[in-house]
Design an enzyme around this catalytic site. Structure first.
Site, mmCIF file in Angstrom:
data_model
loop_
_atom_site.group_PDB
_atom_site.id
_atom_site.type_symbol
_atom_site.label_atom_id
_atom_site.label_comp_id
_atom_site.label_asym_id
_atom_site.label_seq_id
_atom_site.Cartn_x
_atom_site.Cartn_y
_atom_site.Cartn_z
ATOM 1 N N TYR A 126 0.831 -1.212 0.000
ATOM 2 C CA TYR A 126 0.000 0.000 0.000
ATOM 3 C C TYR A 126 0.863 1.258 0.000
ATOM 4 O O TYR A 126 0.461 2.292 -0.522
ATOM 5 C CB TYR A 126 -0.940 -0.036 1.203
ATOM 6 C CG TYR A 126 -2.236 0.698 1.012
ATOM 7 C CD1 TYR A 126 -3.002 0.539 -0.139
ATOM 8 C CD2 TYR A 126 -2.731 1.539 2.004
ATOM 9 C CE1 TYR A 126 -4.206 1.199 -0.303
ATOM 10 C CE2 TYR A 126 -3.941 2.202 1.859
ATOM 11 C CZ TYR A 126 -4.669 2.029 0.703
ATOM 12 O OH TYR A 126 -5.863 2.680 0.542
ATOM 13 N N LYS B 92 -3.601 8.025 3.191
ATOM 14 C CA LYS B 92 -4.776 7.740 4.013
ATOM 15 C C LYS B 92 -4.588 8.240 5.447
ATOM 16 O O LYS B 92 -5.546 8.678 6.100
ATOM 17 C CB LYS B 92 -5.087 6.242 4.004
ATOM 18 C CG LYS B 92 -5.689 5.740 2.705
ATOM 19 C CD LYS B 92 -7.027 6.400 2.403
ATOM 20 C CE LYS B 92 -7.709 5.781 1.192
ATOM 21 N NZ LYS B 92 -8.977 6.481 0.850
#
Length: 255
Positions: free
Chosen positions: A154, A161
């Protein structure tokens, strides 16, 4: 009587019928809301086609969240379809492939900046652009992927995020005096277009069903969409700055 009877909503991020945002828009309509969608560029025609598959065809307005011109015009173009908004759904995220899939150390600032701009700063930009139409008691709801951990592959999207989640808390602080709530839903992995575009995302998916106390179906976006609809409703009048996990309980068990 529906949970969102009479409410007017702006929903971003509807691209396919597998989109969490599509299911949020569908459920919102089923619960009595009127919905306006956003899209731009090459995706615009796709969103317009998908909008016709909702229970009621929804208008689609142009919005590129990185465009100052689009943001400045948003209240006016949405105002052609409704005189106010009771809620806004942020379902926007993008990162260049160069900052994903094991490229954390090699990523350039230019590409990282793109990820942070589109995936984090856009929450503030969208909320401010929508603010002229938002009323006391309205809600901004965004979608995140638990930013407390360094997930496999990720990489810089995880950093984006984390910035997104921090942005939601500051927005909750600054919009709270106007009676506007800001909350996020942290979803487990759902096989959306965004998720499947991440190289190696199956490394995250692989253990989720077995580690989640309630189990987890990566093909089912409805549990997440239901949480979005609930947070848009009047049933959370004193909740803001919160991250609600809809992940089968995975977050409670550790990695």
């Amino acid at each position: 009587m529906g949970l969102l009877d009479g409410k007017k909503l702006l929903v971003t991020g509807v691209l396919t019928e597998g989109s969490i945002a599509f299911h949020a828009a569908r459920l919102a309509q089923e619960q009595g809301a009127d919905v306006v969608l956003t899209s731009f560029g090459r995706q615009l025609r796709l969103t317009q086609a998908i909008a016709r598959r909702l229970p009621a065809a929804a208008p689609v307005v142009r919005l590129d969240v990185t465009s100052a011109e689009d943001l400045a015009a948003l209240a006016d173009v949405v105002g052609e379809h409704t005189d106010h908004l009771d809620g806004v759904v942020h379902s926007i995220g993008f990162a260049p492939q160069s900052v994903l899939g094991g490229n954390f150390l090699a990523a350039s600032w230019e590409d990282v900046a793109t990820a942070v701009h589109v995936s984090a700063f856009s929450l503030k930009a969208l909320a401010v652009a929508s603010r002229p139409l938002l009323r006391r008691g309205s809600a901004v709801v965004g979608l995140t992927f638990d930013a407390r951990y360094a997930w496999p592959v990720y990489d810089w999207m995880g950093v984006a995020k984390a910035a997104f989640e921090a942005t939601s808390r500051y927005l909750a602080r600054d919009l709270g005096p106007d009676g506007i709530r800001v909350n996020l839903v942290s979803a487990g992995p759902v096989r959306t277009t965004a998720a499947t575009s991440i190289p190696g995302f199956e490394e995250i998916e692989r253990r989720w069903p077995e580690r989640s106390p309630l189990g987890w179906d990566m093909r089912d976006a409805e549990p997440t969409a239901r949480a979005v609809v609930a947070l848009l409703s009047d049933w959370f009048p004193a909740t803001t700055g919160e991250v609600v996990h809809v992940d089968g309980g995975f977050h409670a068990t550790g990695l």
